[in-house]
Design a protein around this motif. Structure first.
Motif, mmCIF file in Angstrom:
data_model
loop_
_atom_site.group_PDB
_atom_site.id
_atom_site.type_symbol
_atom_site.label_atom_id
_atom_site.label_comp_id
_atom_site.label_asym_id
_atom_site.label_seq_id
_atom_site.Cartn_x
_atom_site.Cartn_y
_atom_site.Cartn_z
ATOM 1 N N LEU A 104 0.822 -1.140 0.002
ATOM 2 C CA LEU A 104 -0.117 -0.087 -0.112
ATOM 3 C C LEU A 104 0.756 1.195 0.034
ATOM 4 O O LEU A 104 0.561 2.040 -0.847
ATOM 5 C CB LEU A 104 -0.958 0.053 1.532
ATOM 6 C CG LEU A 104 -1.791 1.336 1.314
ATOM 7 C CD1 LEU A 104 -2.624 1.464 0.059
ATOM 8 C CD2 LEU A 104 -2.763 1.087 2.602
ATOM 9 N N LEU A 105 1.906 1.196 0.847
ATOM 10 C CA LEU A 105 2.865 2.226 0.845
ATOM 11 C C LEU A 105 3.571 2.496 -0.514
ATOM 12 O O LEU A 105 3.626 3.634 -0.918
ATOM 13 C CB LEU A 105 3.759 2.393 1.871
ATOM 14 C CG LEU A 105 3.292 2.359 3.227
ATOM 15 C CD1 LEU A 105 4.310 2.036 4.593
ATOM 16 C CD2 LEU A 105 2.587 3.706 3.575
ATOM 17 N N PRO A 132 -5.950 6.039 1.734
ATOM 18 C CA PRO A 132 -4.804 6.624 2.312
ATOM 19 C C PRO A 132 -3.769 5.607 2.688
ATOM 20 O O PRO A 132 -4.076 4.573 3.124
ATOM 21 C CB PRO A 132 -5.634 7.467 3.650
ATOM 22 C CG PRO A 132 -6.693 6.670 3.762
ATOM 23 C CD PRO A 132 -7.221 6.115 2.614
ATOM 24 N N SER A 133 -2.677 6.051 2.878
ATOM 25 C CA SER A 133 -1.528 5.357 3.247
ATOM 26 C C SER A 133 -1.861 4.645 4.767
ATOM 27 O O SER A 133 -1.045 3.717 4.907
ATOM 28 C CB SER A 133 -0.127 5.982 3.142
ATOM 29 O OG SER A 133 -0.257 7.009 3.888
ATOM 30 N N ASP A 134 -2.610 5.296 5.537
ATOM 31 C CA ASP A 134 -2.694 4.721 6.921
ATOM 32 C C ASP A 134 -4.056 3.710 7.254
ATOM 33 O O ASP A 134 -4.503 3.480 8.068
ATOM 34 C CB ASP A 134 -3.136 5.935 7.826
ATOM 35 C CG ASP A 134 -4.080 6.930 7.709
ATOM 36 O OD1 ASP A 134 -4.867 6.681 6.771
ATOM 37 O OD2 ASP A 134 -4.458 7.687 8.651
ATOM 38 N N LEU A 135 -4.593 3.344 5.949
ATOM 39 C CA LEU A 135 -5.810 2.401 5.939
ATOM 40 C C LEU A 135 -5.317 1.158 6.791
ATOM 41 O O LEU A 135 -4.150 0.414 6.556
ATOM 42 C CB LEU A 135 -6.006 1.953 4.439
ATOM 43 C CG LEU A 135 -7.190 0.940 4.226
ATOM 44 C CD1 LEU A 135 -8.263 1.829 4.136
ATOM 45 C CD2 LEU A 135 -6.869 0.198 2.706
ATOM 46 N N ALA A 189 -8.871 -2.745 4.645
ATOM 47 C CA ALA A 189 -8.602 -3.318 3.392
ATOM 48 C C ALA A 189 -9.051 -4.556 3.053
ATOM 49 O O ALA A 189 -9.550 -4.662 1.748
ATOM 50 C CB ALA A 189 -7.072 -3.433 3.608
ATOM 51 N N ARG A 190 -9.762 -5.385 3.883
ATOM 52 C CA ARG A 190 -10.393 -6.458 3.600
ATOM 53 C C ARG A 190 -11.807 -5.972 2.908
ATOM 54 O O ARG A 190 -12.319 -6.833 1.946
ATOM 55 C CB ARG A 190 -10.855 -7.261 4.807
ATOM 56 C CG ARG A 190 -9.722 -7.955 5.365
ATOM 57 C CD ARG A 190 -9.997 -8.701 6.622
ATOM 58 N NE ARG A 190 -8.670 -9.418 6.950
ATOM 59 C CZ ARG A 190 -8.630 -10.316 8.029
ATOM 60 N NH1 ARG A 190 -9.711 -10.038 8.967
ATOM 61 N NH2 ARG A 190 -7.615 -10.822 8.426
ATOM 62 N N GLY A 191 -12.361 -4.770 3.057
ATOM 63 C CA GLY A 191 -13.571 -4.438 2.498
ATOM 64 C C GLY A 191 -13.252 -3.806 1.021
ATOM 65 O O GLY A 191 -14.274 -3.461 -0.070
ATOM 66 N N ILE A 192 -12.111 -3.369 0.763
ATOM 67 C CA ILE A 192 -11.669 -2.854 -0.500
ATOM 68 C C ILE A 192 -10.882 -3.564 -1.501
ATOM 69 O O ILE A 192 -11.203 -3.735 -2.666
ATOM 70 C CB ILE A 192 -10.709 -1.440 -0.114
ATOM 71 C CG1 ILE A 192 -11.659 -0.507 0.799
ATOM 72 C CG2 ILE A 192 -10.206 -0.920 -1.599
ATOM 73 C CD1 ILE A 192 -10.826 0.484 1.299
#
Length: 92
Positions: A44-45, A72-75, A80-83
């Motif tokens: 992600l970063l 955002p980078s702080d997700l 994240a499991r939903g996206i």
């Protein structure tokens, strides 16, 4: 293509970057499915950094519809499991 990083702003992206972003997106989907929190965070970063480094930031006054919205980078991993599932953010 216009890419928005949630909470940060928009960027004008060259077409060449989409393939790289899609590869990262697909890796993130796999990592989330495996439960690899550290791998997810690193990718992600990497995704957000790629946009920041290779795309042109738009002025805050320029309002344009986004073609792709990155989290955002702080997700969190739980968010994240939903996206990042199925084909992820970028459909092949």
């Amino acid at each position: 293509m216009i890419i928005r990083i949630m909470g940060e702003g928009q960027y004008r992206a060259p077409d060449a970057i989409i393939e790289d972003l899609n590869a990262i997106d697909n890796r993130i989907v796999e990592l989330v499915e495996k439960g690899d929190r550290e791998g997810f965070r690193n990718e992600l970063l990497r995704m957000v950094s790629l946009v920041r480094e290779r795309c042109e930031p738009l002025e805050a006054s320029e309002i344009v519809k986004s073609d792709l919205i990155l989290p955002p980078s702080d997700l969190t991993f739980e968010e994240a499991r939903g996206i990042f599932r199925g084909q992820g953010l970028i459909e092949d």
